[in-house]
Design a protein around this motif. Structure first.
Motif, mmCIF file in Angstrom:
data_model
loop_
_atom_site.group_PDB
_atom_site.id
_atom_site.type_symbol
_atom_site.label_atom_id
_atom_site.label_comp_id
_atom_site.label_asym_id
_atom_site.label_seq_id
_atom_site.Cartn_x
_atom_site.Cartn_y
_atom_site.Cartn_z
ATOM 1 N N GLU A 135 -12.255 -11.795 -17.006
ATOM 2 C CA GLU A 135 -12.793 -10.894 -15.984
ATOM 3 C C GLU A 135 -11.677 -10.436 -15.050
ATOM 4 O OE1 GLU A 135 -16.480 -10.783 -12.743
ATOM 5 O OE2 GLU A 135 -16.088 -12.593 -13.930
ATOM 6 N N ARG A 136 -11.760 -9.183 -14.639
ATOM 7 C CA ARG A 136 -10.784 -8.629 -13.710
ATOM 8 C C ARG A 136 -11.312 -8.742 -12.288
ATOM 9 N NH1 ARG A 136 -8.607 -2.869 -15.604
ATOM 10 N NH2 ARG A 136 -7.198 -3.349 -13.867
ATOM 11 N N LEU A 137 -10.580 -9.458 -11.463
ATOM 12 C CA LEU A 137 -10.965 -9.653 -10.068
ATOM 13 C C LEU A 137 -9.741 -9.465 -9.177
ATOM 14 C CD1 LEU A 137 -13.268 -12.778 -10.516
ATOM 15 C CD2 LEU A 137 -14.007 -10.530 -9.687
ATOM 16 N N PRO A 138 -9.939 -9.062 -7.922
ATOM 17 C CA PRO A 138 -8.790 -8.806 -7.040
ATOM 18 C C PRO A 138 -8.051 -10.087 -6.671
ATOM 19 C CG PRO A 138 -10.841 -8.667 -5.814
ATOM 20 C CD PRO A 138 -11.229 -8.774 -7.255
ATOM 21 N N ARG A 139 -6.772 -9.933 -6.366
ATOM 22 C CA ARG A 139 -6.017 -11.060 -5.842
ATOM 23 C C ARG A 139 -6.422 -11.299 -4.399
ATOM 24 N NH1 ARG A 139 -1.073 -9.120 -3.096
ATOM 25 N NH2 ARG A 139 -0.862 -6.881 -3.447
ATOM 26 N N CYS A 140 -6.283 -12.526 -3.948
ATOM 27 C CA CYS A 140 -6.701 -12.928 -2.604
ATOM 28 C C CYS A 140 -5.462 -13.294 -1.789
ATOM 29 C CB CYS A 140 -7.659 -14.122 -2.684
ATOM 30 S SG CYS A 140 -9.105 -13.841 -3.729
ATOM 31 N N VAL A 141 -5.278 -12.651 -0.645
ATOM 32 C CA VAL A 141 -4.044 -12.844 0.118
ATOM 33 C C VAL A 141 -4.352 -12.824 1.612
ATOM 34 C CG1 VAL A 141 -3.516 -10.372 0.086
ATOM 35 C CG2 VAL A 141 -1.669 -12.020 0.396
ATOM 36 N N HIS A 142 -3.590 -13.624 2.359
ATOM 37 C CA HIS A 142 -3.762 -13.660 3.815
ATOM 38 C C HIS A 142 -3.300 -12.348 4.427
ATOM 39 C CE1 HIS A 142 -3.135 -14.875 8.036
ATOM 40 N NE2 HIS A 142 -4.040 -15.820 7.791
ATOM 41 N N LEU A 143 -3.958 -11.966 5.496
ATOM 42 C CA LEU A 143 -3.666 -10.710 6.174
ATOM 43 C C LEU A 143 -2.197 -10.578 6.554
ATOM 44 C CD1 LEU A 143 -4.725 -8.108 7.636
ATOM 45 C CD2 LEU A 143 -5.060 -9.555 9.642
ATOM 46 N N ALA A 144 -1.603 -11.637 7.100
ATOM 47 C CA ALA A 144 -0.201 -11.567 7.512
ATOM 48 C C ALA A 144 0.706 -11.282 6.324
ATOM 49 C CB ALA A 144 0.211 -12.872 8.193
ATOM 50 N N SER A 145 0.425 -11.907 5.197
ATOM 51 C CA SER A 145 1.231 -11.683 4.001
ATOM 52 C C SER A 145 1.082 -10.248 3.513
ATOM 53 C CB SER A 145 0.816 -12.658 2.900
ATOM 54 O OG SER A 145 0.972 -13.994 3.312
ATOM 55 N N PHE A 146 -0.151 -9.743 3.539
ATOM 56 C CA PHE A 146 -0.384 -8.381 3.052
ATOM 57 C C PHE A 146 0.272 -7.349 3.959
ATOM 58 C CE2 PHE A 146 -3.011 -4.537 2.397
ATOM 59 C CZ PHE A 146 -2.747 -4.357 1.041
ATOM 60 N N VAL A 147 0.221 -7.567 5.266
ATOM 61 C CA VAL A 147 0.894 -6.650 6.184
ATOM 62 C C VAL A 147 2.385 -6.615 5.887
ATOM 63 C CG1 VAL A 147 1.552 -6.297 8.605
ATOM 64 C CG2 VAL A 147 -0.821 -6.837 8.022
ATOM 65 N N ARG A 148 3.002 -7.783 5.716
ATOM 66 C CA ARG A 148 4.436 -7.812 5.397
ATOM 67 C C ARG A 148 4.728 -7.130 4.060
ATOM 68 N NH1 ARG A 148 7.666 -12.342 4.710
ATOM 69 N NH2 ARG A 148 9.386 -11.073 5.485
ATOM 70 N N GLU A 149 3.872 -7.368 3.089
ATOM 71 C CA GLU A 149 4.056 -6.736 1.775
ATOM 72 C C GLU A 149 4.078 -5.217 1.887
ATOM 73 O OE1 GLU A 149 1.210 -5.787 -2.025
ATOM 74 O OE2 GLU A 149 1.039 -7.775 -1.124
ATOM 75 N N ARG A 150 3.107 -4.656 2.599
ATOM 76 C CA ARG A 150 3.006 -3.200 2.691
ATOM 77 C C ARG A 150 4.082 -2.602 3.578
ATOM 78 N NH1 ARG A 150 0.964 -1.340 -1.535
ATOM 79 N NH2 ARG A 150 0.515 0.635 -0.512
ATOM 80 N N LEU A 151 4.686 -3.425 4.428
ATOM 81 C CA LEU A 151 5.790 -2.942 5.251
ATOM 82 C C LEU A 151 7.140 -3.164 4.588
ATOM 83 C CD1 LEU A 151 4.645 -3.954 8.848
ATOM 84 C CD2 LEU A 151 4.325 -1.799 7.638
ATOM 85 N N GLY A 152 7.115 -3.606 3.330
ATOM 86 C CA GLY A 152 8.332 -3.645 2.534
ATOM 87 C C GLY A 152 9.016 -4.972 2.396
ATOM 88 N N ALA A 153 8.396 -6.083 2.813
ATOM 89 C CA ALA A 153 9.030 -7.401 2.697
ATOM 90 C C ALA A 153 8.895 -7.911 1.267
ATOM 91 C CB ALA A 153 8.390 -8.383 3.666
ATOM 92 N N ALA A 154 10.031 -8.082 0.612
ATOM 93 C CA ALA A 154 10.015 -8.512 -0.786
ATOM 94 C C ALA A 154 9.583 -9.957 -0.952
ATOM 95 C CB ALA A 154 11.404 -8.304 -1.397
ATOM 96 N N ASP A 155 9.708 -10.768 0.101
ATOM 97 C CA ASP A 155 9.390 -12.185 -0.015
ATOM 98 C C ASP A 155 7.991 -12.521 0.487
ATOM 99 O OD1 ASP A 155 9.981 -11.601 2.633
ATOM 100 O OD2 ASP A 155 10.972 -13.519 3.020
ATOM 101 N N ALA A 156 7.161 -11.526 0.774
ATOM 102 C CA ALA A 156 5.797 -11.794 1.242
ATOM 103 C C ALA A 156 4.954 -12.400 0.122
ATOM 104 C CB ALA A 156 5.140 -10.512 1.743
ATOM 105 N N ALA A 157 4.049 -13.314 0.484
ATOM 106 C CA ALA A 157 3.172 -13.937 -0.503
ATOM 107 C C ALA A 157 2.289 -12.862 -1.151
ATOM 108 C CB ALA A 157 2.308 -15.002 0.153
#
Length: 271
Positions: A244-266
Motif C-alpha cells: 500500500e502507498r501511504l505518505p511519509r510521516c515527519v515532524h514539522l521542524a524537520s519538514f520546514v528545514r527540508e523545504r528551506l533547503g537543509a540537506a540533513d533534515a529528517a
C-alpha cells in the motif's frame, strides 16, 4: 511573547522524552531552526519527562515527582520551547494543578508554565517563519510541489491551539499544497498509555486516520507531536509492507528545514 517585545537572545529547549529517545533528529531540526534565527539554545541535560503518561493514567503522585524534577531545570527567565503541543499542554495547564496544595511549589510551577511555548507557535510568532519570502529560500530548496496533510494531537489542538501556527508555517513554505483529511480533529489512537491499555480500539483508530490521510491524496503527513507521528508511522510501515502507498510521516521542524533547503533534515520521524 507580548506584542512589541524583542526576540529573546536565549531559550531553553525541553525536548520531550519521546524525541530524546525515539526521534532525536526532530529535536535537532527544531534546534537548528532556532539557532539559524540567531537564538542561542540551552538544553538542560537532566531533563526527562513532563509526567503526562503517569498523570493521564491516574498516577498523580508519580506525575508530581517527575514534574518536580523538571522545575529545577529552568532557573533563568528565558522562554522554554517545547516541540510537542501535548507536552507543552501538560506543562502549561497541569503542572500548576499538580502542586495546587503547596503554595510555594504552585507558584514555581505557574512561573515556569508562563514561559512555556510550543515550537510551532514560537516559530510563527517569534521567529517569523510563517513570513518566509520566496527570495529567502535557499536555492537548493526542492522545487517539487507536495501535497501535505497536517495532523495535530488532541491535547495540542484543544489545550494549546497549535494547529493554527502549524498550518501557518506550512502555508509559507515553497511548493506546499495543504490537503485536509476527513475528520481532521479526530484522535490518531495513540493517546499515550491508551494505546497500550486498549490496543484493539487504538489500532482501529490509527488505521481509520491513515485511511483518511491516504484518501485526501497527501504525499507527506506532518505533525508537531512525535507520539502521534510514531504511532502513524509504524502503522503505515506495516501497511506499506503489503504494497500500500501511504505518505511519509515527519515532524514539522524537520519538514520546514527540508523545504528551506537543509540537506540533513529528517525525512521521516524515525530518522
Amino acid at each position: 511573547m507580548p506584542p512589541g517585545q524583542s526576540r529573546p537572545q536565549r531559550v531553553y529547549f525541553f525536548s520531550t522524552c519521546l524525541i530524546d529517545v525515539m526521534a532525536p533528529q526532530a529535536g535537532m531540526d527544531a534546534i537548528a531552526l532556532l539557532r539559524g534565527a540567531g537564538v542561542e539554545v540551552d538544553f538542560p541535560q537532566a531533563q526527562s519527562c513532563c509526567g503526562q503518561p503517569a498523570y493521564t493514567s491516574g498516577y498523580t503522585d508519580e506525575a508530581r515527582r517527575v514534574a518536580l524534577a523538571q522545575l529545577e531545570l529552568f532557573p533563568e527567565p528565558w522562554p522554554i520551547v517545547v516541540p510537542s503541543g501535548s507536552c507543552a499542554g501538560m506543562m502549561v495547564h497541569h503542572w500548576p494543578r499538580l502542586f495546587a496544595d503547596d503554595a510555594a511549589l504552585a507558584a514555581r510551577a505557574q512561573a515556569v508554565a508562563q514561559r512555556v511555548v510550543e515550537f510551532s507557535a514560537f516559530a510563527r510568532d517569534v521567529l517569523g517563519l510563517a513570513e518566509v519570502a520566496p527570495a529567502d529560500v535557499a536555492a537548493t530548496a526542492a522545487p517539487l510541489s507536495l501535497k501535505v496533510a497536517l495532523h495535530t494531537s488532541c491535547s495540542a489542538r484543544r489545550e494549546m491551539g497549535t494547529h493554527e501556527p502549524s498550518q501557518a508555517l506550512l502555508c509559507a513554505l515553497p511548493g506546499v499544497e495543504i490537503v485536509e483529511q476527513a475528520r481532521v480533529a479526530e484522535c490518531c489512537g495513540f493517546g499515550g498509555t491508551f494505546s497500550a491499555r486498549h490496543p484493539a480500539i487504538s489500532g482501529a483508530m490509527v488505521h481509520d486516520k491513515l485511511n483518511s490521510i491516504r484518501d485526501c491524496g497527501a504525499y507527506v503527513l506532518v505533525s508537531a507531536d512525535c507520539g502521534c507521528l510514531l504511532n502513524l508511522h509504524h502503522a503505515a510501515e506495516k501497511r506499506r509492507a503489503t504494497g500500500e502507498r501511504l505518505p511519509r510521516c515527519v515532524h514539522l521542524a524537520s519538514f520546514v528545514r527540508e523545504r528551506l533547503g537543509a540537506a540533513d533534515a529528517a525525512q521521516q520521524v524515525t530518522d
